[in-house]
Design an enzyme around this catalytic site. Sequence first.
Site, PDB file in Angstrom:
ATOM      1  N   PHE A 118      10.449  29.127  18.057  1.00 45.86           N
ATOM      2  CA  PHE A 118      11.546  28.360  17.554  1.00 45.86           C
ATOM      3  C   PHE A 118      12.141  27.398  18.768  1.00 45.86           C
ATOM      4  CE2 PHE A 118      12.230  32.772  16.165  1.00 45.86           C
ATOM      5  CZ  PHE A 118      12.442  32.578  14.858  1.00 45.86           C
ATOM      6  N   ASP A 119      12.417  26.074  18.073  1.00 48.56           N
ATOM      7  CA  ASP A 119      13.286  25.182  18.871  1.00 48.56           C
ATOM      8  C   ASP A 119      14.561  25.565  18.858  1.00 48.56           C
ATOM      9  OD1 ASP A 119      13.793  22.722  19.981  1.00 48.56           O
ATOM     10  OD2 ASP A 119      14.278  21.804  18.259  1.00 48.56           O
ATOM     11  N   GLY A 120      15.533  24.913  19.825  1.00 48.29           N
ATOM     12  CA  GLY A 120      16.852  25.363  19.782  1.00 48.29           C
ATOM     13  C   GLY A 120      17.707  24.608  18.937  1.00 48.29           C
TER      14      GLY A 120
ATOM     15  N   PHE B 178       8.919  26.473  14.704  1.00 48.13           N
ATOM     16  CA  PHE B 178       9.730  25.756  13.860  1.00 48.13           C
ATOM     17  C   PHE B 178      10.328  24.741  15.077  1.00 48.13           C
ATOM     18  CE2 PHE B 178       9.496  29.984  11.528  1.00 48.13           C
ATOM     19  CZ  PHE B 178       9.052  29.644  10.456  1.00 48.13           C
TER      20      PHE B 178
ATOM     21  N   ASP C 294      12.799  20.768  14.488  1.00 49.84           N
ATOM     22  CA  ASP C 294      13.381  19.939  13.523  1.00 49.84           C
ATOM     23  C   ASP C 294      12.813  18.463  13.739  1.00 49.84           C
ATOM     24  OD1 ASP C 294      14.623  19.826  16.143  1.00 49.84           O
ATOM     25  OD2 ASP C 294      15.980  18.091  15.401  1.00 49.84           O
TER      26      ASP C 294
END
Length: 308
Positions: A169-171, A281, A283
Amino acid sequence: MDSIEDRPTLVVAISSRALFDLDESHRVFEEQGVAAYHRYQIEHEDDILQPGVAFTLVRKLLNLNALFEGRVKVEVVLLSRNSADTGLRVFNSIGHHGLEITRAAFTSGRSPFEYASVLNAHLFLSADSEDVSRALNAGVAAATIASVAGSSPPTEASVDSADQLRIAFDGDAVLFSDEAERVYRKQGLEAFEASEKAAARRPLEAGPFRRFLEVLHQMQSLMPEGTSPIRTALVTARGAPAHERVIRTLRTWGIRIDEALFLGGMDKSAFLKAFQADIFFDDQTHHVESAAQFVPAGHVPHGVANKS
């Protein structure tokens, strides 16, 4: 002893184009229209579809039911814009590949995103960016599966269902809100780092993927540390001193993440390849496109980076 109703439950909704390689039939739809697509699918309904970008992820998710020996419940539900008639090929392929998928919604061209909410899905994966955006707006963690020209989807032979499930995951704007990203974009890196250092002990607000991560953590907690068939990673462009707030936020949430990579602006793709992520993932589209050359990746169209 806990009842079966108390076991951690994970529901993942997925589109047929994310699960299988439907590029050829989708091309028929775009070039020749709905009627030609309908004929094509019926004529080829006995032709087994090959794995798509998210196929390995789905197989590993479903395999968790056996690996946890019934102590968790993972369900994958198919959401498709096909009609039931043209969708028969998809279910034939599900059966051929031995996927334990029994529930599906065929919507005959209408967006199926609403059913992700009705199903109380923790995650929705689709090749349709509009459906993904609507699902996010409805409060469901969702991502558009990336497809990079020149990359090949997995073959059935390359999928080893016994392998550990690895999710990265991105943060900001994924696990967390985009509040820090807003500061960075408006005021620059120096102001961002100063702001995060000053707010180090104030937890970040939750992003759209917190609930999904929480369920993964609940499952991991059933196994001794280091033995879980699930491994998670945070892969973020943040570096020191902006790392502390992230660590303290996860601590406040009571969530253990297995690996945390604070890259300080470095490209993420090589690290994701080394982690062997089954999906990542993020954004920001440039991070997703870069990562998708090596691992399956999903774009999360959420937060200030996706505002026009």
